[in-house]
Scaffold this active site. Structure first.
Site, mmCIF file in Angstrom:
data_model
loop_
_atom_site.group_PDB
_atom_site.id
_atom_site.type_symbol
_atom_site.label_atom_id
_atom_site.label_comp_id
_atom_site.label_asym_id
_atom_site.label_seq_id
_atom_site.Cartn_x
_atom_site.Cartn_y
_atom_site.Cartn_z
ATOM 1 C CE LYS A 15 -6.518 9.327 -10.132
ATOM 2 N NZ LYS A 15 -5.324 8.900 -8.418
ATOM 3 C CE LYS A 55 -1.896 6.714 -14.137
ATOM 4 N NZ LYS A 55 -1.293 6.540 -12.737
ATOM 5 C CG ASN A 106 3.466 7.494 0.254
ATOM 6 O OD1 ASN A 106 3.563 6.057 -0.035
ATOM 7 N ND2 ASN A 106 4.419 7.557 -1.422
ATOM 8 C CG PHE A 119 -3.836 -0.566 -5.461
ATOM 9 C CD1 PHE A 119 -3.348 -1.522 -6.321
ATOM 10 C CD2 PHE A 119 -4.509 -0.795 -4.680
ATOM 11 C CE1 PHE A 119 -4.347 -2.891 -5.912
ATOM 12 C CE2 PHE A 119 -5.134 -1.894 -3.886
ATOM 13 C CZ PHE A 119 -4.743 -3.235 -4.416
ATOM 14 C CE LYS A 124 21.806 17.981 7.620
ATOM 15 N NZ LYS A 124 22.427 18.074 9.358
ATOM 16 C CG ASP A 164 2.388 11.268 -8.194
ATOM 17 O OD1 ASP A 164 2.393 10.522 -8.793
ATOM 18 O OD2 ASP A 164 1.392 11.433 -7.765
HETATM 19 N N1 CTP Z 1 1.653 5.441 -10.737
HETATM 20 C C1 CTP Z 1 2.224 5.287 -11.129
HETATM 21 N N2 CTP Z 1 3.874 5.918 -11.698
HETATM 22 C C2 CTP Z 1 3.844 6.885 -10.343
HETATM 23 C C3 CTP Z 1 2.518 7.478 -10.174
HETATM 24 C C4 CTP Z 1 1.401 6.750 -9.586
HETATM 25 O O1 CTP Z 1 2.937 3.684 -11.915
HETATM 26 N N3 CTP Z 1 4.513 8.342 -11.313
HETATM 27 C C5 CTP Z 1 0.667 4.362 -10.373
HETATM 28 C C6 CTP Z 1 0.392 3.625 -9.154
HETATM 29 O O2 CTP Z 1 1.262 2.316 -8.394
HETATM 30 C C7 CTP Z 1 -1.430 3.403 -9.005
HETATM 31 C C8 CTP Z 1 -2.116 4.737 -10.017
HETATM 32 O O3 CTP Z 1 -0.450 4.693 -10.812
HETATM 33 O O4 CTP Z 1 -0.931 1.882 -9.609
HETATM 34 C C9 CTP Z 1 -2.817 5.503 -9.439
HETATM 35 O O5 CTP Z 1 -2.126 5.905 -8.737
HETATM 36 P P1 CTP Z 1 -2.021 7.653 -7.851
HETATM 37 O O6 CTP Z 1 -1.079 8.138 -6.950
HETATM 38 O O7 CTP Z 1 -4.075 6.911 -6.831
HETATM 39 O O8 CTP Z 1 -2.689 8.124 -9.243
HETATM 40 P P2 CTP Z 1 -1.891 9.295 -9.476
HETATM 41 O O9 CTP Z 1 -1.901 9.071 -11.477
HETATM 42 O O10 CTP Z 1 -0.362 9.552 -9.202
HETATM 43 O O11 CTP Z 1 -2.570 10.745 -9.557
HETATM 44 P P3 CTP Z 1 -2.475 11.619 -8.980
HETATM 45 O O12 CTP Z 1 -1.803 10.915 -7.726
HETATM 46 O O13 CTP Z 1 -3.097 13.210 -9.387
HETATM 47 O O14 CTP Z 1 -3.999 11.221 -7.809
#
Ligand code: CTP
Length: 396
Positions: free
Chosen positions: A336, A340, A209, A322, A288, A278
């Site tokens: 969240k 969490k 990303n 975040f 490759k 995720d």
């Molecule tokens: N985070 C994490 N591990 C993951 C995904 C997210 O620790 N596999 C943490 C990020 O570092 C951030 C928080 O979770 O502090 C929220 O991340 P975000 O991407 O906004 O949310 P998700 O929980 O992944 O939910 P979604 O993608 O469905 O919005």
């Protein structure tokens, strides 16, 4: 900026000593009172006269140079110092201090001071990576000594690798940080995760990303400046590692998870700015993938949710997450915080101008467990970092 700060600069025998006059000149211009102690080998690389002229104070090199005075000198300087910086720090001085040896003016002063001691190591890459040197550094860190990590590049000995003294500006900035800000995080360990992760599909392709790491690095720097010991677990980014923080580089979400699991027990405060992928490819190809005539369906599986894991192990730790959102910011981020088990979440709507990935500013809302929402103006990421830490300090 450094008005009335008493800084002892300890110089040991390495080629990087040639950068020390420039550093001392910067410290003096910032109104610090600088006293230089040189080891005997340092005087082979640079003369005491040069450093005396630039620091505007007598330079101490031999323990018995001025009989009758050394005893008073090393104790009084050690007492008066606000900070002692060893630059460049050889493997020898690191080893000596680690072993509790005090056999010259510099090692004696280091032993006698209660001021923060910062080492800026510079040496051949193989020496730096020698497990004995690394073990000494780890032991000194566990006793509260700080290190400005060497930079990577071409070394004076002709080798390429980690061991260069960082730029004078980087060292200067770290010193200003350490001496300048309120020390309300002294004695605390802050674990920060930053940057994106990369989930490799094959050796050349990956899912990632747009996270630049700027927000997390700003938090790491601000926490360091407020006196914390900082562990920065970072995905691949293009910004320099802040001096004086422990850097743990990772690539994938799984590696970030493993690094966090390894270090979270040391932390009093955990701030998870990383934009963790995720999903990862179900299978990572060893070679490759060559393109074929048809479509390619990539099967993905979930990565571990690191923050979820930390929430389950929270205990007395302060846990900050975040949330990067494009819709229903407050509602999504509030879910969240609860799910969490966070103290608060910093939510940014990444569609807003001046917010989110890659920018130098951010526009955030802070959402607490009890549903309170605070809105901050559009601010520099450095300022946002301090706002976040102000709130962490309130919770301590
Ligand atoms: N985070 C994490 N591990 C993951 C995904 C997210 O620790 N596999 C943490 C990020 O570092 C951030 C928080 O979770 O502090 C929220 O991340 P975000 O991407 O906004 O949310 P998700 O929980 O992944 O939910 P979604 O993608 O469905 O919005």
């Amino acid at each position: 900026m450094l008005t009335d700060k008493c800084i002892i600069v300890g110089v040991t025998g390495g080629i990087a000593a040639y950068k020390v006059p420039d550093l001392i000149s910067k410290l003096v211009k910032a109104k610090a009172e600088v006293h230089v102690i040189m080891t005997e080998s340092a005087t082979k690389f640079i003369t005491p006269l040069s450093l005396q002229t630039i620091s505007r104070n007598p330079v101490i090199s031999g323990m018995f140079d001025t009989p009758g005075e050394w005893e008073v000198q090393h104790v009084s300087l050690a007492d008066r110092a606000d900070l002692l910086l060893v630059v460049p720090a050889t493997a020898n001085i690191i080893g000596k201090v680690c072993a509790g040896i005090a056999d010259d003016m510099l090692s004696t002063t280091i032993m006698a001071t209660r001021a923060p001691v910062v080492f800026a190591p510079a040496m051949n890459v193989n020496m730096y990576e020698n497990p004995l040197v690394q073990a000494n550094i780890a032991k000194l860190k566990s006793h509260g000594y700080r290190f400005i990590e060497p930079a990577t590049g071409l070394l004076a000995c002709g080798y390429e690798g980690k061991g260069r003294l960082p730029e004078v500006n980087t060292i200067f900035e770290a010193i200003c940080g350490l001496l300048g800000a309120a020390k309300d995080l002294a004695g605390k360990t802050v674990l920060v995760t930053a940057g994106p992760t990369r989930e490799y599909i094959d050796p050349v392709r990956f899912l990632t990303n747009g996270s630049s790491g700027k927000m997390g690095y700003a938090i790491a720097k601000a926490a360091r400046d407020r006196g914390a010991r900082v562990i920065l677990v970072s995905g691949p980014v293009n910004i320099p590692v802040p001096a004086g923080v422990a850097h743990v580089p990772v690539i994938s979400a799984r590696e970030m998870f493993d690094a966090v699991v390894k270090h979270y027990t040391e932390a009093d405060i955990i701030i998870k700015t990383a934009a963790v992928a995720d999903y990862q490819p179900k299978e990572k190809l060893e070679s490759k993938l060559k393109k074929g005539p048809g479509d390619w369906n990539l099967e993905l599986e979930r990565t571990p949710d690191i923050l979820q894991y930390l929430g389950e192990k929270k205990g007395n730790r302060i846990l900050v997450g975040f949330a990067a959102e494009t819709d229903n910011l407050v509602q999504n981020a509030s879910v969240k915080v609860q799910a969490k088990n966070l103290d608060f979440i910093v939510a940014n709507d990444i569609t807003q101008p001046g917010a989110g990935f890659g920018t130098d500013t951010n526009v955030v809302k802070i959402i607490y467990r009890d549903g309170r929402v605070e809105e901050l103006d559009k601010l520099d990421k450095k300022e946002i970092a301090h706002h976040i830490l102000d709130r962490v300090v309130n919770l301590l």
